[in-house]
Motif scaffolding. Structure first.
Motif, PDB file in Angstrom:
ATOM      1  N   LYS A   1       0.811  -1.202   0.000  1.00 37.59           N
ATOM      2  CA  LYS A   1       0.000   0.000   0.000  1.00 37.59           C
ATOM      3  C   LYS A   1       0.850   1.260   0.000  1.00 37.59           C
ATOM      4  CE  LYS A   1      -4.572  -0.524   2.012  1.00 37.59           C
ATOM      5  NZ  LYS A   1      -5.391  -0.100   3.163  1.00 37.59           N
TER       6      LYS A   1
ATOM      7  N   ASP B   1      -1.634   6.549   2.792  1.00 45.35           N
ATOM      8  CA  ASP B   1      -2.972   7.113   2.624  1.00 45.35           C
ATOM      9  C   ASP B   1      -2.852   8.634   2.508  1.00 45.35           C
ATOM     10  OD1 ASP B   1      -5.615   7.915   2.781  1.00 45.35           O
ATOM     11  OD2 ASP B   1      -6.139   6.476   4.331  1.00 45.35           O
TER      12      ASP B   1
ATOM     13  N   CYS C   1      -5.224  10.798   2.408  1.00 38.32           N
ATOM     14  CA  CYS C   1      -6.426  11.502   2.862  1.00 38.32           C
ATOM     15  C   CYS C   1      -6.522  11.589   4.383  1.00 38.32           C
ATOM     16  CB  CYS C   1      -7.673  10.810   2.297  1.00 38.32           C
ATOM     17  SG  CYS C   1      -7.650  10.715   0.490  1.00 38.32           S
TER      18      CYS C   1
ATOM     19  N   LYS D   1      -8.645  11.823   8.180  1.00 36.11           N
ATOM     20  CA  LYS D   1      -9.637  11.001   8.876  1.00 36.11           C
ATOM     21  C   LYS D   1     -11.035  11.574   8.618  1.00 36.11           C
ATOM     22  CE  LYS D   1      -6.671   9.378  12.633  1.00 36.11           C
ATOM     23  NZ  LYS D   1      -6.479   9.345  14.110  1.00 36.11           N
TER      24      LYS D   1
ATOM     25  N   CYS E   1     -10.423  13.637   1.227  1.00 28.84           N
ATOM     26  CA  CYS E   1      -9.277  13.832   0.349  1.00 28.84           C
ATOM     27  C   CYS E   1      -9.247  15.223  -0.268  1.00 28.84           C
ATOM     28  CB  CYS E   1      -9.286  12.785  -0.761  1.00 28.84           C
ATOM     29  SG  CYS E   1      -9.412  11.088  -0.163  1.00 28.84           S
TER      30      CYS E   1
ATOM     31  N   ILE F   1      -6.434  10.451  -5.358  1.00 29.01           N
ATOM     32  CA  ILE F   1      -7.081   9.201  -4.944  1.00 29.01           C
ATOM     33  C   ILE F   1      -6.650   8.055  -5.849  1.00 29.01           C
ATOM     34  CG2 ILE F   1      -9.301   8.020  -4.735  1.00 29.01           C
ATOM     35  CD1 ILE F   1     -10.503  10.814  -4.049  1.00 29.01           C
TER      36      ILE F   1
ATOM     37  N   ALA G   1      -3.151   6.563  -5.380  1.00 33.58           N
ATOM     38  CA  ALA G   1      -2.981   5.683  -4.222  1.00 33.58           C
ATOM     39  C   ALA G   1      -3.374   4.239  -4.542  1.00 33.58           C
ATOM     40  CB  ALA G   1      -3.789   6.205  -3.032  1.00 33.58           C
TER      41      ALA G   1
ATOM     42  N   ASN H   1      -7.236  -1.897  -3.701  1.00 35.80           N
ATOM     43  CA  ASN H   1      -6.701  -2.908  -2.790  1.00 35.80           C
ATOM     44  C   ASN H   1      -6.595  -4.330  -3.319  1.00 35.80           C
ATOM     45  OD1 ASN H   1      -9.376  -3.651  -2.832  1.00 35.80           O
ATOM     46  ND2 ASN H   1      -9.659  -3.683  -0.610  1.00 35.80           N
TER      47      ASN H   1
ATOM     48  N   ASN I   1      -7.360   2.470  -1.935  1.00 33.55           N
ATOM     49  CA  ASN I   1      -6.432   2.442  -0.805  1.00 33.55           C
ATOM     50  C   ASN I   1      -6.554   3.706   0.029  1.00 33.55           C
ATOM     51  OD1 ASN I   1      -5.260  -0.080  -1.302  1.00 33.55           O
ATOM     52  ND2 ASN I   1      -3.813   0.782  -2.774  1.00 33.55           N
ATOM     53  N   ALA I   2      -6.900   4.804  -0.626  1.00 32.51           N
ATOM     54  CA  ALA I   2      -7.130   6.063   0.088  1.00 32.51           C
ATOM     55  C   ALA I   2      -8.444   5.969   0.867  1.00 32.51           C
ATOM     56  CB  ALA I   2      -7.196   7.226  -0.897  1.00 32.51           C
ATOM     57  N   THR I   3      -8.484   6.639   1.996  1.00 30.99           N
ATOM     58  CA  THR I   3      -9.717   6.677   2.780  1.00 30.99           C
ATOM     59  C   THR I   3     -10.609   7.772   2.213  1.00 30.99           C
ATOM     60  OG1 THR I   3      -8.491   6.001   4.746  1.00 30.99           O
ATOM     61  CG2 THR I   3     -10.676   6.933   5.097  1.00 30.99           C
TER      62      THR I   3
END
Length: 273
Positions: free
Chosen positions: A79, A82, A84, A86, A119, A245, A248, A251, A260-262
């Motif tokens: 990975k 990230d 981005c 929370k 993001c 995004i 990144a 998955n 993979n980005a939140t």
């Protein structure tokens, strides 16, 4: 002392054993080779099917919506960090409605959808005159807080290049309980079965007039049949967020999976100007 006949039989047995060993080794190598070929072809085939138009941006009829697909199992790549933040505090709503909201948008007005995501902000100029039912539905759902705190559950990075959002369940099977008609399928931007980068369009089940709440944002020109209602265009600043995004990755390593980005929509707002 070993007789000639015994010696002849011993040599014959040894020759037979050597032949058996060579055949066994040959079969073992063949199985390994075929297994590798099958694995490679399987990943390519499943990846291709997952990105084929009927499944690409398709909601799952059996489970309910916009664009769930079975993705191939593959060893996940390492990975990237990230990029981005929370998510904001809050929970998604599970509200549903039995029928499409009454049409109340002004077709001659300009509407903007703003997705405040973890993001970055993604602004979308909506096409109210060309896709009034779709824009009306988004206005209704955004005012109800339907998209708030929901994940963008799918990213494709091979064949087509989209980020898919709009499902509060985060599974690709959710929807608002009603469907809206297909619109604007002859939009002048859709040339040669290509949805250009920056397009925002509705996902569906593959059936006519089956759009719900799930939608996808195209971050790179993507070959798709004109079956998905194009109803907006992402701003330049929003495209930079999508690029972040996409960079990144997803998955599964096969080109179609969860980002993979939140990517969470903290707040969705539709404004009229």
């Amino acid at each position: 002392m070993v007789s000639q006949e015994q010696r002849r039989r011993q040599l014959a047995r040894e020759k037979f054993l050597r032949q058996q060993q060579r055949r066994t080794e040959s079969r073992r190598k063949s199985r390994i080779r075929n297994s590798v070929i099958a694995s490679v072809l399987g990943v390519i085939l499943v990846g291709s099917l997952a990105l084929y138009t009927t499944g690409t941006l398709k909601q799952d009829d059996d489970k309910t919506n916009a664009n769930a697909e079975v993705t191939p199992s593959a060893s996940a790549p390492s990975k990237a960090p990230d990029p981005c933040d929370k998510p904001a505090e809050g929970k998604v709503k599970s509200e549903n409605w039995k029928k499409e909201p009454a049409l109340s948008v002004d077709k001659s007005a300009k509407y903007t959808l703003k997705l405040d995501t973890t993001c970055g902000a993604i602004d979308v100029a909506l096409k109210a005159s060309a896709a009034p039912h779709t824009v009306n539905s988004f206005d209704f759902l955004a005012n109800k807080g339907y998209f708030d705190h929901s994940k963008c559950h799918r990213l494709t990075t091979n064949g087509i290049y989209v980020l898919q959002c709009g499902d509060p369940t985060g599974t690709g099977t959710g929807g608002p309980g009603y469907t809206i008609p297909d619109e604007n399928l002859k939009d002048k931007s859709l040339k040669d079965n290509t949805y250009p980068a920056g397009t925002v369009a509705m996902a569906n089940t593959g059936q006519k007039d089956s759009g719900g709440s799930q939608f996808f944002l195209v971050y790179e020109d993507s070959q798709l049949p004109p079956s998905y209602t194009p109803f907006g265009t992402v701003s330049d600043a929003g495209m930079k967020v999508l690029k972040k995004i996409a960079d990144a990755g997803e998955n599964t390593g096969a080109g179609d999976g969860a980002p993979n980005a939140t990517v969470v929509i903290d707040k969705a707002t539709v404004t009229e100007s």
